[in-house]
Design an enzyme around this catalytic site. Structure first.
Site, PDB file in Angstrom:
ATOM      1  CB  ALA A   1     -26.544  37.373  -6.601  1.00 19.48           C
TER       2      ALA A   1
ATOM      3  NE  ARG B   1     -16.041  46.352  -1.909  1.00 21.64           N
ATOM      4  CZ  ARG B   1     -16.578  45.520  -2.531  1.00 21.64           C
ATOM      5  NH1 ARG B   1     -17.667  45.407  -3.174  1.00 21.64           N
ATOM      6  NH2 ARG B   1     -16.099  44.101  -2.302  1.00 21.64           N
TER       7      ARG B   1
ATOM      8  CB  CYS C   1     -18.661  26.193  -9.464  1.00 20.95           C
ATOM      9  SG  CYS C   1     -20.079  27.185 -10.032  1.00 20.95           S
TER      10      CYS C   1
ATOM     11  CG  ASP D   1     -27.714  30.347  -9.718  1.00 22.90           C
ATOM     12  OD1 ASP D   1     -27.150  31.280 -10.450  1.00 22.90           O
ATOM     13  OD2 ASP D   1     -27.287  29.572  -8.993  1.00 22.90           O
TER      14      ASP D   1
END
Length: 462
Positions: free
Chosen positions: A16, A26, A49, A292
């Site tokens: 995140a 950007r 993960c 999270d």
């Protein structure tokens, strides 16, 4: 800033945080926006993960899990400071206090806009011996590196995994792949509490068949240690002891929000930060949060929940970066989709379990069917079980759980789309899904479950 340039500070350098920083860069040049990011660990923008698959030997090395290195972020004019921990948020002064973990030096950094992406931490119960050598949580790449080093040093081949959620089950498979004798201890009736117990029972049977010992109803009381302070066994409240050369905590994670709590930012029931649709922290115009450490809206249950998934974290970062960069984006919520596997068994869920539906006052029916992933006559066909929940009277789809062989889990995506669209099970039956014998029976298992759910809704009446 006197020259008109604004300063963005990002706390947390994984999915995140760095997605937010990258998207903001950007949209805004270094002359318009100065970006400073703090990360406690050595690594950034990595796949947590993927750690079980690295441990299990399916991924060749740690670096394969890194999407973008600190050097790559710095090359894009992001002042990324690794091994630096933020200790305090001064909201009134719009500054953060950080410590260089290598030198111990502390300093303040001012901000105009702040992004909190502090992630989650493995749940560590307050038990005797929980801090012993050989006891590992697995949430960050640094955690994975410490575990890998320990596994290579450890002469014994006995592992105990505490907890049987996604992390616990995946780590059990990884340790079996490394030649360990694995015992999984969990408090629930069945492993995979993200499923209903009847579906978790299928996972239990499969794990036992793979040589993974699973012990239900096991309340861990303490970690027993040897004379050198290393874990040697896990003891339960019933007095049982399970020898262990390494212990992995797979109990789950909790939002890492101590900083936010100390600063008085709004937290939900699970301790996650509360944000609006733009991922801006509620009541704070220049602070955003994602990943999270936040709670998200469950679109099916209509309540806030903590769901720690990389898919959400990356989307949060994109939304935050767009808004910080004076663009516009929102994150509407989730339906709770997740997939996993243990050896050849695939596990998937989306939407509500029975206890979730009961908790929010929904009346429902269930339908469970057994089918195959391909046409039954096609070579290699494997079994799969699909369970579907539908609201009584309306027939609105509430949730789907799938357990089966290869080719089963990703079918849950159809259900996730149907849930997001608010479809009824009758509408699901009418979906025009792809069919050919190598890919599906003529009636896809999700459609068969929906047909059975339609019948159950009609039989239940009002």
């Amino acid at each position: 800033m006197g020259n008109g340039r604004q300063r963005l500070v990002v706390v947390g350098g994984d999915a995140a945080g760095m997605a937010a920083a990258s998207q903001a860069r950007r949209l805004k040049s270094p002359a318009e926006l100065e970006i400073t990011a703090f990360e406690r660990g050595h690594f950034t923008s990595y796949s947590a993960c993927g750690i079980p698959y690295w441990v299990g030997g399916l991924v060749g090395g740690r670096d394969e899990l890194i999407a973008r290195t600190p050097e790559e972020h710095r090359a894009r004019d992001i002042d990324l400071r690794t091994r630096t921990e933020v200790l305090e948020l001064d909201l009134a002064g719009q500054r953060v206090r950080a410590r260089d973990l290598e030198s111990g030096a502390e300093y303040w950094t001012e901000y105009d806009k702040l992004v909190l992406a502090t992630g989650a931490r493995p749940v560590r119960p307050r038990l005797p011996g929980i801090g012993a050598h050989g006891v590992h949580g697995v949430q960050t790449l640094d955690d994975g590196q410490r575990l890998m080093a320990d596994l290579e040093r450890t002469a014994g081949r006995r592992a105990v995994v505490v907890g049987a959620g996604y992390i616990g089950v995946e780590m059990a498979e990884a340790l079996v792949g490394r030649g360990f004798e694995v015992t999984v201890l969990h408090r629930g009736e069945q492993p995979m509490s993200t499923l209903d117990p009847d579906m978790g029972g299928l996972v239990h049977s499969a794990m036992n068949g793979m040589g993974i010992r699973t012990v239900a109803g096991a309340e861990v009381a303490k970690i027993l240690t040897d004379e050198e302070g290393r874990a040697r066994a896990v003891a339960t409240a019933s007095g049982e002891e399970y020898p262990a050369d390494v212990v992995v905590l797979g109990i789950g994670v909790e939002p890492r929000t101590a900083l936010a709590r100390a600063a008085g930012l709004p937290l939900g029931e699970s301790g996650g930060l509360l944000t609006d649709l733009s991922m801006r922290v509620r009541g704070h115009e220049n602070i955003w949060a994602g990943g999270d450490c936040v709670e998200v809206l469950d679109l099916v249950a209509g309540r806030m929940r903590h769901i720690a998934l990389g898919t959400h974290a990356n989307k949060h970062g994109q939304v935050i970066g767009s808004n910080v960069g004076d663009g516009y984006a929102t994150f509407p919520g989730v339906v709770g989709t997740a997939v996993s596997k243990v050896c050849d068994l695939e596990i998937a869920r989306t939407g509500l379990r029975e206890r979730d539906a009961l908790a929010v006052g929904l009346r429902f029916v269930t339908a469970t069917i057994r089918s195959t992933n391909t046409a039954g006559y096609y070579p290699g066909a494997v079994e799969m079980t699909v369970k579907m929940l539908a609201e009584r009277r309306t027939g609105r789809l509430l949730g789907v759980q799938i357990v089966g062989g290869p080719g089963s889990a990703k079918r849950v995506d159809v259900a996730a789309v149907a849930l997001t669209a608010g479809m009824t099970v009758e509408q699901v039956v009418s979906l025009d899904l792809g069919y050919a014998p190598p890919f599906s029976p003529v009636w896809d298992p999700v459609l068969v479950a929906a047909r059975k759910a339609v019948t159950a809704v009609r039989a239940a009446g009002v």
